[in-house]
Design a protein around this motif. Structure first.
Motif, PDB file in Angstrom:
ATOM      1  N   GLU A 126      82.628 -51.347  39.498  1.00 61.91           N
ATOM      2  CA  GLU A 126      83.577 -50.248  39.251  1.00 61.91           C
ATOM      3  C   GLU A 126      83.170 -49.470  38.008  1.00 61.91           C
ATOM      4  O   GLU A 126      83.321 -48.254  37.942  1.00 61.91           O
ATOM      5  N   THR A 165      90.691 -48.529  38.295  1.00 60.21           N
ATOM      6  CA  THR A 165      89.888 -49.732  38.547  1.00 60.21           C
ATOM      7  C   THR A 165      88.905 -49.965  37.387  1.00 60.21           C
ATOM      8  O   THR A 165      88.678 -51.109  36.995  1.00 60.21           O
ATOM      9  N   GLU A 203      90.232 -44.544  40.656  1.00 61.28           N
ATOM     10  CA  GLU A 203      88.956 -45.092  40.198  1.00 61.28           C
ATOM     11  C   GLU A 203      88.966 -45.262  38.675  1.00 61.28           C
ATOM     12  O   GLU A 203      88.355 -46.187  38.141  1.00 61.28           O
ATOM     13  N   HIS A 236      80.158 -47.147  38.888  1.00 62.31           N
ATOM     14  CA  HIS A 236      80.367 -45.913  39.670  1.00 62.31           C
ATOM     15  C   HIS A 236      81.640 -45.163  39.257  1.00 62.31           C
ATOM     16  O   HIS A 236      82.148 -44.346  40.013  1.00 62.31           O
ATOM     17  N   GLU A 293      81.481 -49.819  47.447  1.00 59.46           N
ATOM     18  CA  GLU A 293      82.872 -49.993  47.897  1.00 59.46           C
ATOM     19  C   GLU A 293      82.920 -50.713  49.247  1.00 59.46           C
ATOM     20  O   GLU A 293      83.834 -51.501  49.504  1.00 59.46           O
TER      21      GLU A 293
HETATM   22 FE   LIG Z   1      85.562 -47.976  42.902  1.00 54.65          FE
END
Ligand SMILES: [Fe+2]
Ligand SMILES: [Fe+2]
Length: 293
Positions: free
Chosen positions: A168, A136, A133, A171, A81
């Protein structure tokens, strides 16, 4: 479905060169389309501060993590990130050079994120991070699974989004695991945060490009016409980019959901293989695009 059915390895990649400083990237890099370009540009303008917020929300629980594997994942997530933030900050510079008041978008995001960290509990902030998240990771899928979405995009900008999408997906479960295993967030808070994230993300995606297009000099009448054509591309029921979003959001409301239940986009491997071979994020993005449906 078996738990962790779709888990990818988190790879920290540094100092990738996308050629984003080149002067010949068109202002409307998305096939010359002002509306589509500014949808991507406005969303990405929030990334540096948004991702700093994600990092803060996850790291608030770091001292309580005993599992070495999760600790390493948090570290790798933070590094990934951090890299994303740097590249999108540079991309924001590009927008600034175009005369876009990118500071207005950055300030809005920063105020929202700081406000959340100050006013909301660490548990809710990590739940909101896990939900965003998931967003994303879904975006990664929506933008790259099908060729048509990014057809005609400038290869350098597309390569930046492809790299970000890849990481993305790698993770996608870190914030979720911290939320569930460490913060002890239950079903109600998890889905409340998802509802909150969906509302705030949707509102921003529709409203922010409006203001960016105004900065481009489009009159209200011209913007209404750009939106009239553009919203079909975004939300159309048959071919719209977002049409596959609802089932993916819905899956998050399933009790027992885990991000790794959802398959990684089918052309993930094409990017990874091409990058391993060439070390070039542009070649990797081209390979990913070529392998799209
Ligand atoms: Fe992320
Ligand atoms: Fe990111």
């Amino acid at each position: 479905m078996a738990r962790h059915a779709h888990k990818e390895t988190i790879v920290v990649r540094k100092d990738l060169d996308f050629g984003l400083d080149s002067d010949d990237i068109p202002r409307y890099w998305m096939a010359g389309d002002a509306y589509r370009t500014r949808v991507f540009d406005a969303i990405q303008a929030t990334f540096p501060d948004g991702e700093r917020y994600f990092i803060s929300a996850v790291r608030a629980f770091r001292d309580r993590i005993q599992d070495p594997e999760l600790l390493q994942a948090v570290k790798d997530f933070t590094m990934q990130e951090g890299q994303h933030g740097q590249v999108h900050t540079r991309y924001n510079e590009r927008l600034r050079r175009q005369g876009i008041d990118v500071e207005a978008f950055v300030k809005h995001t920063r105020a929202m994120c700081d406000g959340r960290l100050q006013r909301l509990s660490p548990e809710y902030n990590v739940a909101l991070t896990a939900a965003l998240e998931h967003f994303t990771a879904m975006m990664a899928d929506l933008f790259f699974a099908e060729k048509a979405v990014l057809e005609g995009a400038d290869p350098r900008v597309r390569a930046m989004f492809a790299w970000h999408a890849i990481e993305e997906m790698e993770h996608k479960s870190v914030a979720y695991d911290v939320m569930q295993q460490i913060a002890g967030v239950g079903y109600f808070t998890r889905v409340l945060a998802m509802t909150h994230a969906t509302a705030s993300f949707s509102l921003y995606s529709v409203v922010a490009p409006w203001f960016m297009l105004a900065m481009d000099g489009y009159t209200v009448r011209e913007r209404v016409s750009l939106y009239g054509r553009g919203l079909g591309w975004l939300l159309g029921p048959r071919k719209g980019v977002m049409r596959r979003l609802l089932p993916m959001i819905a899956s998050y409301y399933r009790p027992g959901f885990h991000p790794e239940d959802l398959p990684t986009v089918h052309n993930y491997g094409a990017w990874v293989a091409a990058y391993a071979e060439s070390g070039d994020p542009l070649a990797a993005a081209d390979a990913m695009h070529a392998a799209a449906a």
